[in-house]
Design a protein around this motif. Sequence first.
Motif, PDB file in Angstrom:
ATOM      1  N   GLY A 205       6.783  -5.876  -6.965  1.00 34.14           N
ATOM      2  CA  GLY A 205       6.576  -4.943  -5.872  1.00 34.14           C
ATOM      3  C   GLY A 205       5.323  -5.208  -5.063  1.00 34.14           C
ATOM      4  N   VAL A 206       4.311  -5.775  -5.721  1.00 40.93           N
ATOM      5  CA  VAL A 206       3.062  -6.050  -5.016  1.00 40.93           C
ATOM      6  C   VAL A 206       3.301  -7.055  -3.887  1.00 40.93           C
ATOM      7  CG1 VAL A 206       0.703  -6.923  -5.249  1.00 40.93           C
ATOM      8  CG2 VAL A 206       1.686  -5.494  -7.050  1.00 40.93           C
ATOM      9  N   GLU A 207       4.193  -8.009  -4.103  1.00 42.34           N
ATOM     10  CA  GLU A 207       4.493  -8.969  -3.052  1.00 42.34           C
ATOM     11  C   GLU A 207       5.237  -8.311  -1.896  1.00 42.34           C
ATOM     12  OE1 GLU A 207       3.070 -11.900  -3.119  1.00 42.34           O
ATOM     13  OE2 GLU A 207       2.215 -11.178  -5.005  1.00 42.34           O
ATOM     14  N   LEU A 208       6.089  -7.358  -2.199  1.00 41.35           N
ATOM     15  CA  LEU A 208       6.809  -6.650  -1.140  1.00 41.35           C
ATOM     16  C   LEU A 208       5.880  -5.750  -0.333  1.00 41.35           C
ATOM     17  CD1 LEU A 208      10.040  -5.659  -3.095  1.00 41.35           C
ATOM     18  CD2 LEU A 208       9.776  -7.509  -1.445  1.00 41.35           C
ATOM     19  N   TYR A 209       4.932  -5.126  -1.005  1.00 37.65           N
ATOM     20  CA  TYR A 209       4.002  -4.211  -0.327  1.00 37.65           C
ATOM     21  C   TYR A 209       3.176  -4.933   0.729  1.00 37.65           C
ATOM     22  CZ  TYR A 209      -1.113  -4.207  -0.770  1.00 37.65           C
ATOM     23  OH  TYR A 209      -2.452  -4.434  -0.568  1.00 37.65           O
ATOM     24  N   CYS A 216       4.716   1.465  -1.400  1.00 34.03           N
ATOM     25  CA  CYS A 216       3.639   1.748  -2.359  1.00 34.03           C
ATOM     26  C   CYS A 216       4.131   1.361  -3.748  1.00 34.03           C
ATOM     27  CB  CYS A 216       3.285   3.237  -2.311  1.00 34.03           C
ATOM     28  SG  CYS A 216       2.198   3.808  -3.633  1.00 34.03           S
ATOM     29  N   VAL A 217       3.272   0.744  -4.533  1.00 34.95           N
ATOM     30  CA  VAL A 217       3.627   0.298  -5.880  1.00 34.95           C
ATOM     31  C   VAL A 217       2.871   1.124  -6.916  1.00 34.95           C
ATOM     32  CG1 VAL A 217       3.684  -1.652  -7.480  1.00 34.95           C
ATOM     33  CG2 VAL A 217       4.037  -2.039  -5.028  1.00 34.95           C
ATOM     34  N   LEU A 218       3.603   1.643  -7.886  1.00 31.81           N
ATOM     35  CA  LEU A 218       2.992   2.383  -8.999  1.00 31.81           C
ATOM     36  C   LEU A 218       2.977   1.512 -10.242  1.00 31.81           C
ATOM     37  CD1 LEU A 218       4.469   6.013  -8.937  1.00 31.81           C
ATOM     38  CD2 LEU A 218       2.269   5.220  -8.069  1.00 31.81           C
ATOM     39  N   ARG A 219       1.836   1.514 -10.935  1.00 30.00           N
ATOM     40  CA  ARG A 219       1.712   0.831 -12.225  1.00 30.00           C
ATOM     41  C   ARG A 219       0.973   1.755 -13.202  1.00 30.00           C
ATOM     42  NH1 ARG A 219       2.016  -4.962 -11.581  1.00 30.00           N
ATOM     43  NH2 ARG A 219       3.706  -5.296 -10.069  1.00 30.00           N
ATOM     44  N   THR A 220       1.044   1.418 -14.475  1.00 27.40           N
ATOM     45  CA  THR A 220       0.411   2.254 -15.492  1.00 27.40           C
ATOM     46  C   THR A 220      -0.151   1.402 -16.622  1.00 27.40           C
ATOM     47  OG1 THR A 220       0.762   4.132 -16.994  1.00 27.40           O
ATOM     48  CG2 THR A 220       2.570   2.558 -16.785  1.00 27.40           C
ATOM     49  N   PHE A 221      -1.134   1.965 -17.316  1.00 22.48           N
ATOM     50  CA  PHE A 221      -1.663   1.350 -18.540  1.00 22.48           C
ATOM     51  C   PHE A 221      -1.038   1.979 -19.783  1.00 22.48           C
ATOM     52  CE2 PHE A 221      -4.921   0.179 -15.492  1.00 22.48           C
ATOM     53  CZ  PHE A 221      -5.270  -1.105 -15.890  1.00 22.48           C
ATOM     54  N   SER A 222      -0.065   2.868 -19.595  1.00 19.10           N
ATOM     55  CA  SER A 222       0.482   3.620 -20.723  1.00 19.10           C
ATOM     56  C   SER A 222       1.462   2.821 -21.569  1.00 19.10           C
ATOM     57  CB  SER A 222       1.188   4.886 -20.225  1.00 19.10           C
ATOM     58  OG  SER A 222       0.277   5.764 -19.618  1.00 19.10           O
ATOM     59  N   ALA A 235      -2.063   3.085  -8.057  1.00 14.73           N
ATOM     60  CA  ALA A 235      -1.159   2.736  -6.970  1.00 14.73           C
ATOM     61  C   ALA A 235      -1.783   1.641  -6.132  1.00 14.73           C
ATOM     62  CB  ALA A 235      -0.861   3.947  -6.104  1.00 14.73           C
ATOM     63  N   ILE A 236      -0.928   0.772  -5.610  1.00 19.37           N
ATOM     64  CA  ILE A 236      -1.326  -0.227  -4.622  1.00 19.37           C
ATOM     65  C   ILE A 236      -0.555   0.106  -3.349  1.00 19.37           C
ATOM     66  CG2 ILE A 236      -1.386  -2.672  -4.020  1.00 19.37           C
ATOM     67  CD1 ILE A 236      -1.388  -3.317  -7.012  1.00 19.37           C
ATOM     68  N   ALA A 237      -1.280   0.412  -2.294  1.00 24.65           N
ATOM     69  CA  ALA A 237      -0.655   0.833  -1.041  1.00 24.65           C
ATOM     70  C   ALA A 237      -1.590   0.521   0.116  1.00 24.65           C
ATOM     71  CB  ALA A 237      -0.337   2.328  -1.081  1.00 24.65           C
TER      72      ALA A 237
END
Length: 359
Positions: A205-209, A216-222, A235-237
């Motif tokens: 998704g980061v490449e698409l953003y 917007c791309v959501l990621r987690t450390f969970s 989020a990366i946006a």
Amino acid sequence: MSETRPKLRAELEGIPTYVPGRPAAAGGPVAYKLSSNENPYPPLPGVMETVMAAAASFNRYPDLACTALIGELSERFGVPLSHLATGTGSVGVAQQLIQATAGPGDEVIYAWRSFEAYPIITQISGAASVRVPLTPGDVHDLDAMADAITDRTRLIFVCNPNNPTGTVVRRAELERFLDRVPGDVLVVLDEAYREFIRDPEVPDGVELYRERPNVCVLRTFSKAYGLAGLRVGFAIAHEPVAAALRKTAVPFGVSHLAQEAAIASLRAEDALLGRVGSLVCERKRVVDALRAQGWTVPETQANFVWLRLGERTVEFARACEQAGVVIRPFAGEGVRVTVGETEANDIFLKAAEGFRKEL
């Protein structure tokens, strides 16, 4: 005493309750928890020591801006500092996104079934949920989701891989979908399980953003990073969206311990990749065994598997619990089972085989 009660928002009436995965019962027959998609491994090397050192200062507030963590993420993903925002897990960031985009009279589109927090955080905002059924193969129906867009649509969630089915949408279909979405509608690619993907046709998704201001791309450390109990996501946006996320964030929501643990986890990527690789191997073993037993299992790119059981869902979950593992039932639909320790997976597979023979 007056019978008058405080007035609360009408949107909260009938709001669905988030159902967490049940823990293994202490002292009972259940030995393993396969209900919350947690990483079965302990913290990555160096993380525990970092957290213990950070604990000495938890009488102080954490860094509001998560400066050091944002710096690490900026370098790791090659994105500007101003394009990053943090929150209490990716679900916390997702709620901030809806707060920033949608309210009464607006609409939020997502597949169903998908992540069960989506309807909750949408209703809290006062916006209306537009649920688009998955395909018969339990995959996002992106054409139908695009058809559902109206002039009231403000945000669209695409959970990739999808929770709870583990299925993915691939590059060509996702890019075709994004081309159909108006530029003033925010598309949120929820990639909580990104690290477990092995299908080369699933885009990052980061490449698409990078080329799309409304993504917007959501990621987690969970999940892969194993920090579920510390609650840190990001989020990366592009700048307008990231700035809105910073405005809607709970002040000091990401603790100092969480920030330090996340930084240490990012710096232990080699160990992370090894652990994720082991879980992916276990995933294949579990899927192959279930299919050999006669189950229909959708292709999963996450750290869990999905079985459609319809009206026998709760019965199956009860059989697994009696065997020694807790799984996550969605009554009337199916079960989601985390890929955990080998021993836990073996218990689950044995229970599934026994149940299958009774069908």
